[in-house]
Design a protein around this motif. Structure first.
Motif, PDB file in Angstrom:
ATOM      1  N   ALA A 151     -36.008  -7.671  64.935  1.00  0.00           N
ATOM      2  CA  ALA A 151     -34.986  -7.691  63.956  1.00  0.00           C
ATOM      3  C   ALA A 151     -35.288  -8.039  62.718  1.00  0.00           C
ATOM      4  N   LYS A 152     -36.085  -9.154  62.576  1.00  0.00           N
ATOM      5  CA  LYS A 152     -36.762  -9.551  61.534  1.00  0.00           C
ATOM      6  C   LYS A 152     -37.745  -8.489  60.639  1.00  0.00           C
ATOM      7  N   ALA A 153     -38.660  -7.665  61.650  1.00  0.00           N
ATOM      8  CA  ALA A 153     -39.514  -6.876  61.223  1.00  0.00           C
ATOM      9  C   ALA A 153     -38.841  -5.540  60.476  1.00  0.00           C
ATOM     10  N   ARG A 154     -37.618  -5.337  61.254  1.00  0.00           N
ATOM     11  CA  ARG A 154     -36.930  -4.017  60.424  1.00  0.00           C
ATOM     12  C   ARG A 154     -36.421  -4.630  59.218  1.00  0.00           C
ATOM     13  N   GLU A 155     -35.763  -5.765  59.008  1.00  0.00           N
ATOM     14  CA  GLU A 155     -35.352  -6.063  57.676  1.00  0.00           C
ATOM     15  C   GLU A 155     -36.410  -6.376  56.838  1.00  0.00           C
ATOM     16  N   PHE A 156     -37.544  -6.900  57.147  1.00  0.00           N
ATOM     17  CA  PHE A 156     -38.911  -7.153  56.474  1.00  0.00           C
ATOM     18  C   PHE A 156     -39.141  -5.990  55.867  1.00  0.00           C
ATOM     19  N   LEU A 157     -39.188  -4.727  56.405  1.00  0.00           N
ATOM     20  CA  LEU A 157     -39.406  -3.408  55.875  1.00  0.00           C
ATOM     21  C   LEU A 157     -38.424  -2.731  55.130  1.00  0.00           C
ATOM     22  N   ASP A 158     -37.395  -3.083  55.228  1.00  0.00           N
ATOM     23  CA  ASP A 158     -36.112  -2.782  54.411  1.00  0.00           C
ATOM     24  C   ASP A 158     -36.442  -3.280  53.063  1.00  0.00           C
ATOM     25  N   VAL A 159     -36.667  -4.718  53.134  1.00  0.00           N
ATOM     26  CA  VAL A 159     -36.793  -5.449  51.805  1.00  0.00           C
ATOM     27  C   VAL A 159     -37.963  -4.894  50.987  1.00  0.00           C
ATOM     28  N   ALA A 160     -39.033  -4.717  51.736  1.00  0.00           N
ATOM     29  CA  ALA A 160     -40.434  -4.290  51.220  1.00  0.00           C
ATOM     30  C   ALA A 160     -40.180  -2.827  50.526  1.00  0.00           C
ATOM     31  N   LYS A 161     -39.439  -1.825  51.121  1.00  0.00           N
ATOM     32  CA  LYS A 161     -39.276  -0.658  50.531  1.00  0.00           C
ATOM     33  C   LYS A 161     -38.554  -0.753  49.370  1.00  0.00           C
ATOM     34  N   LYS A 162     -37.512  -1.664  49.239  1.00  0.00           N
ATOM     35  CA  LYS A 162     -36.764  -1.834  47.927  1.00  0.00           C
ATOM     36  C   LYS A 162     -37.382  -2.147  46.814  1.00  0.00           C
ATOM     37  N   LEU A 163     -38.433  -3.170  47.518  1.00  0.00           N
ATOM     38  CA  LEU A 163     -39.245  -3.938  46.355  1.00  0.00           C
ATOM     39  C   LEU A 163     -40.288  -2.577  45.872  1.00  0.00           C
ATOM     40  N   TRP A 164     -40.869  -2.278  46.738  1.00  0.00           N
ATOM     41  CA  TRP A 164     -41.989  -1.232  46.180  1.00  0.00           C
ATOM     42  C   TRP A 164     -41.149  -0.114  45.086  1.00  0.00           C
ATOM     43  N   ALA A 165     -40.135   0.097  45.434  1.00  0.00           N
ATOM     44  CA  ALA A 165     -39.343   1.082  44.492  1.00  0.00           C
ATOM     45  C   ALA A 165     -38.994   0.454  43.254  1.00  0.00           C
ATOM     46  N   SER A 166     -38.721  -0.988  43.295  1.00  0.00           N
ATOM     47  CA  SER A 166     -37.878  -1.920  42.208  1.00  0.00           C
ATOM     48  C   SER A 166     -38.301  -1.510  40.760  1.00  0.00           C
ATOM     49  N   TRP A 167     -39.736  -1.218  40.515  1.00  0.00           N
ATOM     50  CA  TRP A 167     -40.179  -0.828  39.003  1.00  0.00           C
ATOM     51  C   TRP A 167     -40.729   0.169  39.182  1.00  0.00           C
ATOM     52  N   ASP A 168     -39.786   1.472  38.510  1.00  0.00           N
ATOM     53  CA  ASP A 168     -40.412   2.702  38.732  1.00  0.00           C
ATOM     54  C   ASP A 168     -40.285   3.027  37.236  1.00  0.00           C
ATOM     55  N   PRO A 169     -41.364   3.446  36.729  1.00  0.00           N
ATOM     56  CA  PRO A 169     -41.616   3.789  35.344  1.00  0.00           C
ATOM     57  C   PRO A 169     -40.822   5.096  35.017  1.00  0.00           C
ATOM     58  N   ARG A 170     -40.854   6.095  36.142  1.00  0.00           N
ATOM     59  CA  ARG A 170     -40.086   7.251  35.815  1.00  0.00           C
ATOM     60  C   ARG A 170     -38.563   6.833  35.560  1.00  0.00           C
ATOM     61  N   ASP A 225     -37.618   1.381  68.402  1.00  0.00           N
ATOM     62  CA  ASP A 225     -36.766   1.237  67.306  1.00  0.00           C
ATOM     63  C   ASP A 225     -37.181   1.052  65.844  1.00  0.00           C
ATOM     64  N   LEU A 226     -38.230   0.103  65.827  1.00  0.00           N
ATOM     65  CA  LEU A 226     -38.747   0.038  64.432  1.00  0.00           C
ATOM     66  C   LEU A 226     -39.642   1.098  64.127  1.00  0.00           C
ATOM     67  N   ALA A 227     -40.312   1.946  64.944  1.00  0.00           N
ATOM     68  CA  ALA A 227     -41.291   3.066  64.779  1.00  0.00           C
ATOM     69  C   ALA A 227     -40.365   4.056  64.153  1.00  0.00           C
ATOM     70  N   ALA A 228     -38.972   4.213  64.876  1.00  0.00           N
ATOM     71  CA  ALA A 228     -37.871   5.387  64.706  1.00  0.00           C
ATOM     72  C   ALA A 228     -37.602   5.114  62.981  1.00  0.00           C
ATOM     73  N   ARG A 229     -37.506   3.972  62.675  1.00  0.00           N
ATOM     74  CA  ARG A 229     -36.896   3.498  61.430  1.00  0.00           C
ATOM     75  C   ARG A 229     -37.670   3.658  60.383  1.00  0.00           C
ATOM     76  N   HIS A 230     -38.903   3.167  60.466  1.00  0.00           N
ATOM     77  CA  HIS A 230     -40.002   2.976  59.441  1.00  0.00           C
ATOM     78  C   HIS A 230     -41.308   3.470  59.715  1.00  0.00           C
ATOM     79  N   GLY A 231     -41.669   3.867  60.794  1.00  0.00           N
ATOM     80  CA  GLY A 231     -43.245   4.047  60.999  1.00  0.00           C
ATOM     81  C   GLY A 231     -43.469   5.560  60.681  1.00  0.00           C
ATOM     82  N   GLU A 232     -44.508   5.711  59.965  1.00  0.00           N
ATOM     83  CA  GLU A 232     -44.940   6.984  59.454  1.00  0.00           C
ATOM     84  C   GLU A 232     -46.013   7.587  60.265  1.00  0.00           C
TER      85      GLU A 232
END
Length: 435
Positions: A151-170, A225-232
């Motif tokens: 559960a922590k890993a799922r939320e961890f990656l949710d947060v990381a994705k938001k952060l990676w996109a939070s400063w977008d020069p575009r 479940d983690l792979a299905a949500r976030h794994g590439e």
């Protein structure tokens, strides 16, 4: 993303002396070099010559002091791959990192920085730590239960994705000449969840891949479940075609349930290959590198590992897959243990046959270079897998043999590139760039 034509993807593991704990005795090299950056540079250059998509570093932030093996995890993978990326072009890098013992902001900042420095060549393999020895290195709290860790890993990656996109020069329009930038490019994420509270934005901008490619390893229910949500890129344990097709369906069905496009997912399981001038020579090398010494030794190890009675066990009787399903509550990784039970559920094998199908929890392919190439192509050709993460028994010896003898066959058969194509890992895997 460049125009993508499906082809075999291959990564190669380059942890310390190679994948198998007993094979170090038969390798070329010294004990001291496993903490020498120059050694990993040589291995990465060798992998580059073989046109591997990436070099793979597993990780375990605890010292395993088994006197009968050797240290397998030493230098921090992300620090090491940052140094290697500056010296070797083209090739990608897989750095394993724990979601249990990291903060999302720190991980997002470090990995986005590395992806920028490497020009889009980073894959992060997110794992949920399962060893109490790791927990003891990060404080006095015991290892959280498995369901809490996932559960922590799922939320961890949710947060990381938001952060990676939070400063977008575009996001910026035209910037007035009296200003350096448009501050609206960077936006707070204001995340408040069950496990993390993170304001953001990240102080590193969106990278060349949008964000690093996310790899995930795990076949337990939480791992699926983690792979299905976030794994590439999914690193897993697939020992046969039926088992691989069942695993793929399970991941894809779960991804569809949560509304994810399955074209964003690549199945790239582990593979141990042992090459010989003849198949018999490959069998003898397997017995030697595994530490078992003989076929009888392999069977004795199988009996011991699975808690069987050596006095009554018959190695030539067909095995029942259900008898080998691992305890879902065990401390060790459940996903890797599921490989054997899945294999025996789908195929009728004796122990004598089964010991030649798996080594170090991964699919084992044995034989001449042509036979090894045939077995690699076999499960890729019909889409059971998208590629493999080759785990060499010995480094550098088996990597060099694979590059010199197996890779040219794969290239001649038109399934594997002769030159690097595309600029980023997303290009090479045909993965979409995140919005």
């Amino acid at each position: 993303m460049t125009n993508y034509r499906r082809r075999l993807n291959l990564n190669v593991g380059i942890n310390t002396t190679g994948y198998l704990g007993s094979a170090w005795k038969y390798r070329t090299g010294t004990r001291e070099e496993i903490t020498d950056p120059a050694y990993y540079l040589r291995l990465t250059q060798l992998a580059h010559r073989g046109r591997f998509d990436s070099v793979f570093f597993s990780d375990h932030p605890a010292m395993m002091t088994d006197p009968n093996s050797r240290p397998f995890h030493t230098i921090d993978p992300l620090i090491l791959v940052t140094a290697l990326a500056a010296q070797v072009p083209d090739i990608g890098f897989v750095a394993t990192m724990s979601s249990t013992y990291n903060s999302p902001y720190n991980l997002a900042r470090r990995t986005q920085s590395t992806d920028i420095i490497s020009a889009g060549r980073l894959i992060i393999n997110i794992v949920s730590s399962f060893n109490p020895g790791v927990a003891a290195n990060f404080g006095s709290e015991p290892l959280p239960p498995r369901d809490v860790r996932y559960a922590k890993a799922r939320e961890f990656l949710d947060v990381a994705k938001k952060l990676w996109a939070s400063w977008d020069p575009r996001r910026a329009g035209e910037v007035p000449p009296e200003r350096f930038w448009d501050a609206s490019q960077a936006q707070a994420i204001d995340h408040v969840g069950d496990h993390f509270s993170v304001k953001g934005p990240l102080n590193v901008p969106r990278g060349p891949q949008g964000h690093p490619v996310i790899a995930q390893a795990g076949a337990s229910e939480g791992g699926i479940d983690l792979a299905a949500r976030h794994g590439e890129i999914i690193y897993c344990n697939i020992l046969s075609r039926p088992a691989g097709q069942a695993f793929r369906k399970k991941v894809f069905d779960r991804a569809k349930e949560i509304g994810r496009d399955t074209s964003e997912i690549r199945i790239v399981p582990g593979l141990v290959a042992i090459v010989g001038e003849t198949r018999e020579e490959a069998y003898r090398k397997h017995e030697l590198f595994s530490g078992a010494g003989s076929e009888d030794g392999l069977i004795k190890r199988f009996i011991k590992e699975n808690g069987l009675d050596p006095d009554t066990f018959d190695p030539d009787v067909v095995l029942d897959g259900e008898s080998f399903i691992p305890d879902p509550n065990r401390l060790q990784a459940v996903g890797m243990g599921l490989g054997l039970s899945d294999l025996l559920t789908h195929e009728k094998l004796t122990a004598r046959e089964a010991v030649r199908r798996s080594e170090g929890y991964h699919r084992l392919v044995l034989g001449t270079p042509e036979e090894v190439a045939d077995q690699i192509i076999d499960l890729w050709e019909d889409g059971t897998v998208d590629g493999y993460t080759y785990q060499p028994p010995r480094a550098p010896d088996d990597i060099e043999e694979f590059v010199d003898k197996v890779v040219p066959i794969l290239q001649d058969r038109g399934v594997y590139p002769t030159e690097y194509e595309g600029k980023t890992i997303r290009d090479r895997y045909g993965l979409p760039y995140p919005d």
